[in-house]
Structures are given as C-alpha cells and as structure tokens.
Design a protein around this motif. Sequence first.
Motif, PDB file in Angstrom:
ATOM      1  N   ALA A  69      -5.058 -17.641   2.613  1.00  0.00           N
ATOM      2  CA  ALA A  69      -6.381 -17.678   2.858  1.00  0.00           C
ATOM      3  C   ALA A  69      -6.744 -16.994   4.132  1.00  0.00           C
ATOM      4  CB  ALA A  69      -6.695 -19.355   3.319  1.00  0.00           C
ATOM      5  N   GLY A  70      -5.953 -16.770   5.262  1.00  0.00           N
ATOM      6  CA  GLY A  70      -6.082 -16.021   6.412  1.00  0.00           C
ATOM      7  C   GLY A  70      -5.954 -14.434   6.048  1.00  0.00           C
ATOM      8  N   LEU A  71      -5.147 -14.112   4.977  1.00  0.00           N
ATOM      9  CA  LEU A  71      -5.121 -12.913   4.651  1.00  0.00           C
ATOM     10  C   LEU A  71      -6.355 -12.464   3.904  1.00  0.00           C
ATOM     11  CD1 LEU A  71      -2.899 -10.508   4.498  1.00  0.00           C
ATOM     12  CD2 LEU A  71      -2.364 -11.379   2.200  1.00  0.00           C
ATOM     13  N   GLU A  72      -7.043 -13.320   3.254  1.00  0.00           N
ATOM     14  CA  GLU A  72      -8.275 -13.074   2.576  1.00  0.00           C
ATOM     15  C   GLU A  72      -9.348 -12.670   3.626  1.00  0.00           C
ATOM     16  OE1 GLU A  72     -11.284 -14.494  -0.893  1.00  0.00           O
ATOM     17  OE2 GLU A  72      -9.423 -15.705  -0.532  1.00  0.00           O
ATOM     18  N   ILE A  73      -9.154 -13.593   4.597  1.00  0.00           N
ATOM     19  CA  ILE A  73     -10.436 -13.432   5.630  1.00  0.00           C
ATOM     20  C   ILE A  73     -10.272 -12.310   6.353  1.00  0.00           C
ATOM     21  CG2 ILE A  73     -11.320 -14.531   7.797  1.00  0.00           C
ATOM     22  CD1 ILE A  73     -10.466 -17.353   6.700  1.00  0.00           C
ATOM     23  N   HIS A  74      -8.944 -11.924   6.710  1.00  0.00           N
ATOM     24  CA  HIS A  74      -8.383 -10.733   7.348  1.00  0.00           C
ATOM     25  C   HIS A  74      -8.862  -9.354   6.690  1.00  0.00           C
ATOM     26  CE1 HIS A  74      -6.118  -8.051  10.117  1.00  0.00           C
ATOM     27  NE2 HIS A  74      -5.494  -7.495   9.103  1.00  0.00           N
ATOM     28  N   PHE A  75      -8.565  -9.534   5.498  1.00  0.00           N
ATOM     29  CA  PHE A  75      -8.887  -8.142   4.709  1.00  0.00           C
ATOM     30  C   PHE A  75     -10.444  -7.902   4.383  1.00  0.00           C
ATOM     31  CE2 PHE A  75      -4.520  -7.702   3.354  1.00  0.00           C
ATOM     32  CZ  PHE A  75      -4.218  -6.955   4.210  1.00  0.00           C
ATOM     33  N   SER A  76     -11.351  -9.070   4.445  1.00  0.00           N
ATOM     34  CA  SER A  76     -12.575  -9.150   4.175  1.00  0.00           C
ATOM     35  C   SER A  76     -13.444  -8.219   5.037  1.00  0.00           C
ATOM     36  CB  SER A  76     -13.198 -10.722   4.040  1.00  0.00           C
ATOM     37  OG  SER A  76     -13.167 -11.199   5.371  1.00  0.00           O
ATOM     38  N   VAL A  77     -12.793  -8.021   6.026  1.00  0.00           N
ATOM     39  CA  VAL A  77     -13.485  -7.281   7.192  1.00  0.00           C
ATOM     40  C   VAL A  77     -13.920  -5.925   6.569  1.00  0.00           C
ATOM     41  CG1 VAL A  77     -13.234  -6.050   9.302  1.00  0.00           C
ATOM     42  CG2 VAL A  77     -12.667  -8.372   9.026  1.00  0.00           C
ATOM     43  N   LEU A  78     -12.843  -5.322   5.639  1.00  0.00           N
ATOM     44  CA  LEU A  78     -13.031  -3.788   5.246  1.00  0.00           C
ATOM     45  C   LEU A  78     -13.921  -3.737   4.095  1.00  0.00           C
ATOM     46  CD1 LEU A  78      -9.365  -2.407   5.347  1.00  0.00           C
ATOM     47  CD2 LEU A  78     -11.326  -1.757   6.731  1.00  0.00           C
ATOM     48  N   LYS A  79     -14.264  -4.949   3.356  1.00  0.00           N
ATOM     49  CA  LYS A  79     -15.217  -4.997   2.354  1.00  0.00           C
ATOM     50  C   LYS A  79     -16.661  -4.287   2.610  1.00  0.00           C
ATOM     51  CE  LYS A  79     -13.145  -8.718  -0.043  1.00  0.00           C
ATOM     52  NZ  LYS A  79     -13.371 -10.189  -0.674  1.00  0.00           N
ATOM     53  N   SER A  80     -17.143  -4.468   3.914  1.00  0.00           N
ATOM     54  CA  SER A  80     -18.208  -3.936   4.293  1.00  0.00           C
ATOM     55  C   SER A  80     -18.425  -2.378   4.482  1.00  0.00           C
ATOM     56  CB  SER A  80     -18.741  -4.579   5.769  1.00  0.00           C
ATOM     57  OG  SER A  80     -17.728  -4.280   6.462  1.00  0.00           O
ATOM     58  N   GLN A  81     -17.190  -1.916   4.539  1.00  0.00           N
ATOM     59  CA  GLN A  81     -16.949  -0.230   4.552  1.00  0.00           C
ATOM     60  C   GLN A  81     -17.165   0.069   3.184  1.00  0.00           C
ATOM     61  OE1 GLN A  81     -16.415   0.950   7.661  1.00  0.00           O
ATOM     62  NE2 GLN A  81     -16.383  -0.860   8.432  1.00  0.00           N
ATOM     63  N   SER A  82     -18.281   1.052   3.198  1.00  0.00           N
ATOM     64  CA  SER A  82     -18.712   1.662   1.858  1.00  0.00           C
ATOM     65  C   SER A  82     -17.808   2.518   1.331  1.00  0.00           C
ATOM     66  CB  SER A  82     -20.065   2.001   1.952  1.00  0.00           C
ATOM     67  OG  SER A  82     -20.141   3.123   2.891  1.00  0.00           O
ATOM     68  N   ASP A  83     -16.983   2.938   2.068  1.00  0.00           N
ATOM     69  CA  ASP A  83     -15.966   4.279   1.565  1.00  0.00           C
ATOM     70  C   ASP A  83     -14.576   3.526   1.105  1.00  0.00           C
ATOM     71  OD1 ASP A  83     -15.435   3.424   4.293  1.00  0.00           O
ATOM     72  OD2 ASP A  83     -14.608   5.237   4.763  1.00  0.00           O
ATOM     73  N   VAL A  84     -14.243   2.092   1.424  1.00  0.00           N
ATOM     74  CA  VAL A  84     -13.248   1.694   0.671  1.00  0.00           C
ATOM     75  C   VAL A  84     -13.368   1.391  -0.488  1.00  0.00           C
ATOM     76  CG1 VAL A  84     -11.800  -0.407   0.814  1.00  0.00           C
ATOM     77  CG2 VAL A  84     -12.802   0.732   2.903  1.00  0.00           C
ATOM     78  N   VAL A  85     -12.612   2.054  -1.421  1.00  0.00           N
ATOM     79  CA  VAL A  85     -12.927   1.935  -2.742  1.00  0.00           C
ATOM     80  C   VAL A  85     -11.967   0.757  -3.496  1.00  0.00           C
ATOM     81  CG1 VAL A  85     -12.180   3.261  -4.996  1.00  0.00           C
ATOM     82  CG2 VAL A  85     -12.999   4.383  -3.153  1.00  0.00           C
ATOM     83  N   TYR A  86     -10.737   0.453  -2.814  1.00  0.00           N
ATOM     84  CA  TYR A  86      -9.724  -0.600  -3.243  1.00  0.00           C
ATOM     85  C   TYR A  86      -8.863  -0.890  -2.106  1.00  0.00           C
ATOM     86  CZ  TYR A  86      -6.329   2.881  -4.421  1.00  0.00           C
ATOM     87  OH  TYR A  86      -5.362   4.091  -4.218  1.00  0.00           O
ATOM     88  N   LEU A  87      -8.236  -2.232  -2.312  1.00  0.00           N
ATOM     89  CA  LEU A  87      -7.177  -2.564  -1.469  1.00  0.00           C
ATOM     90  C   LEU A  87      -6.517  -3.421  -1.954  1.00  0.00           C
ATOM     91  CD1 LEU A  87      -7.677  -3.605   2.261  1.00  0.00           C
ATOM     92  CD2 LEU A  87      -6.691  -5.248   0.772  1.00  0.00           C
ATOM     93  N   PHE A  88      -5.081  -3.543  -1.946  1.00  0.00           N
ATOM     94  CA  PHE A  88      -4.361  -4.498  -2.708  1.00  0.00           C
ATOM     95  C   PHE A  88      -2.888  -4.475  -1.499  1.00  0.00           C
ATOM     96  CE2 PHE A  88      -3.415  -0.999  -5.306  1.00  0.00           C
ATOM     97  CZ  PHE A  88      -1.998  -0.690  -5.515  1.00  0.00           C
ATOM     98  N   LEU A  89      -2.303  -5.538  -2.024  1.00  0.00           N
ATOM     99  CA  LEU A  89      -0.989  -5.710  -0.978  1.00  0.00           C
ATOM    100  C   LEU A  89       0.004  -6.207  -1.921  1.00  0.00           C
ATOM    101  CD1 LEU A  89       0.706  -5.852   1.639  1.00  0.00           C
ATOM    102  CD2 LEU A  89      -0.564  -8.426   1.797  1.00  0.00           C
ATOM    103  N   ARG A  90       1.146  -5.469  -2.053  1.00  0.00           N
ATOM    104  CA  ARG A  90       2.312  -5.864  -3.066  1.00  0.00           C
ATOM    105  C   ARG A  90       3.430  -6.104  -2.138  1.00  0.00           C
ATOM    106  NH1 ARG A  90       5.462  -1.407  -4.551  1.00  0.00           N
ATOM    107  NH2 ARG A  90       4.760   0.679  -3.525  1.00  0.00           N
ATOM    108  N   GLY A  91       4.161  -6.995  -2.767  1.00  0.00           N
ATOM    109  CA  GLY A  91       5.293  -7.480  -2.149  1.00  0.00           C
ATOM    110  C   GLY A  91       6.564  -6.256  -2.383  1.00  0.00           C
ATOM    111  N   MET A  92       7.520  -6.598  -2.152  1.00  0.00           N
ATOM    112  CA  MET A  92       8.751  -5.614  -2.152  1.00  0.00           C
ATOM    113  C   MET A  92       9.259  -5.699  -3.615  1.00  0.00           C
ATOM    114  SD  MET A  92       8.611  -4.219   0.563  1.00  0.00           S
ATOM    115  CE  MET A  92       9.704  -2.887   0.460  1.00  0.00           C
TER     116      MET A  92
END
Length: 400
Positions: A69-92
């Motif tokens: 939940a905290g991760l989603e809140i943290h990454f939601s900041v970038l959603k307002s940046q119109s030049d961000v096309v995608y974001l994902f985080l993967r484990g090892m």
Amino acid sequence: MFSIPPQLFRTVLLFSLGSALLLSNALTWYIGQSHQVASLRDAYFERIFWLSFSMSDKATELVDTSNWAGLEIHFSVLKSQSDVVYLFLRGMDDEILYAYDDDVVEEYDPEIIIWDVPKAAVLENRGIVGDPKEYQSGKYELREQVLLKDSRVHGEMRGRVGERVFEAKRELQHWGEPVGILHIGFSKKPLQENVAESQRSLLIIELLLILFGLLLSGWVARRVAKPLERITEEQRRIQDLRLDGEFELKSPIVEVDSLSRSLGAMRTSLRAFQIYMPAELVRELILRGEDAALGGQERELSILFADIAEFTSISEELRPEELMLQLSEYLGLLAEIIRTHSGTVDKYLGDGVMAFWGAPVLSEHHASDACQAALECRNRIQELNEAWQAQGKKPFWSRI
C-alpha cells in the motif's frame, strides 16, 4: 582582352559574398543545432536519472517490509508526470511486485517491453551513487526500449505499440543486497518537442542573420562596384577626350582611392596637352595606339606662322599686367581657331605662334584647312582689335 562589366562584377561579388555567408551560417547553424540537441538530451537524461534515484531510495524500504500500500502511494507521485509511459517493479525472481498497468501485474510477465538487455540499446550506464547502505540504490542503466503493447496510466494512453521510449532501469539494494529492479519508461516526445522548438528558434535566428548578411553583402558589393563603375565611365570619357568638368571620387578602399586620384591627374595632364593639339587628333592617336619612337617621316605639311606687328614698341607702351592679359587672350584665340580647323600648335614664339597641318595624322586637305584657319584668324583678330579699341586698349595687328 576579356573585360568584366561592372554590373557583372557586382553580381559576381554579391554572389560570392552571399555564398560564403550562407555556407558559414549553415555551418554555424549545424554546429549550434548539434550542441543544442546534445544539451537538451543531456538535461533530459539527467532528469530521468535523478527522478528514478529519488523513487528507488524509498521503494527499497517498502519492498523489504512488503508494504505494498505504501509502495502504491509512493509511486503514485509519478502518475502526474505526463512523460512517464510506464512503471513497474520486479523482484529478483522476475515476479512483478508493482505496476501502473494492471495487465502487467495479472500476467506476471512484462510484455510491455523487451527485457533482454542485448536487445535494448543502452544509452547510459552509471554505477552506484554514494553508499548503497545509505541510499539503497544500486546500478543504473538508461536504455532505449520499444513498446510491445499500448501503455496506459490511470486509463490515459501514454504510449503506442511500436513507440520507442527511454527506460530508466535501476537496481534496488537493501543494505547492499539487491531486492528488486525498478523500470520507469519515459516518452521521447518532450525531448523531441524541445529539440524541434530549439531548431525552429535557431533557424529563425539564422534566417535573420542570413537576411542581414545578404543586405550587408549587397551594401559591400555596391560600395566596391559603384566606384569601379564611375572609374570605368571616367576612363571612357578620358579615352574620348571629354575632359570637361571635374572627377572626384573618395573611397575607403585604398586601391580604388589611389586609382581615382591617378585618373584625376591624367585628366589634368591631358587637358593641358589638349591646348596644343585638337581633341580629334589626340583621340585618333590614342585609338591608333602608336608608341613614340626616335626617327621621323617625310611628309608634306602646311605650316602657319603668326606674330604681332611692332610688338616690341607695343610692349614698351603697356604695363606688364596689361600686356600679359592681352597677349594671353590673343594667343588663346589663335590656338582655338587652329584646333577648330584640325591643326596642331607646334610652339609659341614670344608674341607669335607656329602651327602645322598634315601630321601626325595624314590629311589630304591640310592646305585647305590651314588656309581656312588663317582667314578666320584674320577676321577674328579684326573683331578682337575693334573690341579692344572700344575699351581704350592697344590693338594687336597680326602678321600671318
């Protein structure tokens, strides 16, 4: 001999100056545009670097504590940046831990891009920034990726399939141990728009410089060619012995100024020479182009001698100033009549004058010209004496 008309010379000069100006401006524009593109590109890449760095630092702690939940809140900041096309985080283990696009999470397979590094062009490869235990951010790569599917953020279309994007790939480290890899895709459009705007601005500036340069070239061409046109026209006038008026031309160009002074001196010399020979005769000699040489030719000439009767006694009665003025007027009249009848004044003999016809230019009617000149001299001297007597001056009776 081939000669270039002044108008053609001005055109060639203007074309040469304009071509050099266009070439230099084109080179300047290319260099300036290349530097500007590189500067804009570096600035955009720097923004991507630090943006991904700020996201990874906090995300490492949230992944380690499984605080989704905290991760989603943290990454939601970038959603307002119109030049961000995608974001994902993967484990090892390549498990998708978080993504803006729900399809990526559900499929657990990042089909949005090519993961294989050799197939992605690496644009930058930076090492760890600072102490990984403090900043919790590891290796960084900026790559060029191709979207394998449309990308949406909050339902908003951010990228189309086949579109090339910049991707910041950053390793997350917790106390020096990798815990995941963050992928953030950035559109190329802001950089392309900035580059296009910069190129338009540079192009407008270069066009203005070219326009100014062309105007300056035209002004320089006129400054150089216009004096040459006047000099050429003056040369024609001198060649035709049209020596009336004055010729004065000042130019900032040393060579042109020197040439104009030389023409002025030539005009003065020829004007003095013209006193002794008819203009037509001098013109013909010039056109014939014969050089002076020692020796001579036998030729039949007609010669005229004229002097003033009892000049010695007259000179004793008149003051020197009066004598000089009257004698100058008298001899000037004779020289004018002789030249009018195509004769050449050979010399002045005190109060007399000697002239001849038939040389240096051959004339079949030299005798007739000489006789007509003698008759006119007699008549004009009579008129001059009558005018002098009316003014109370001493008459000069001529012997021809």
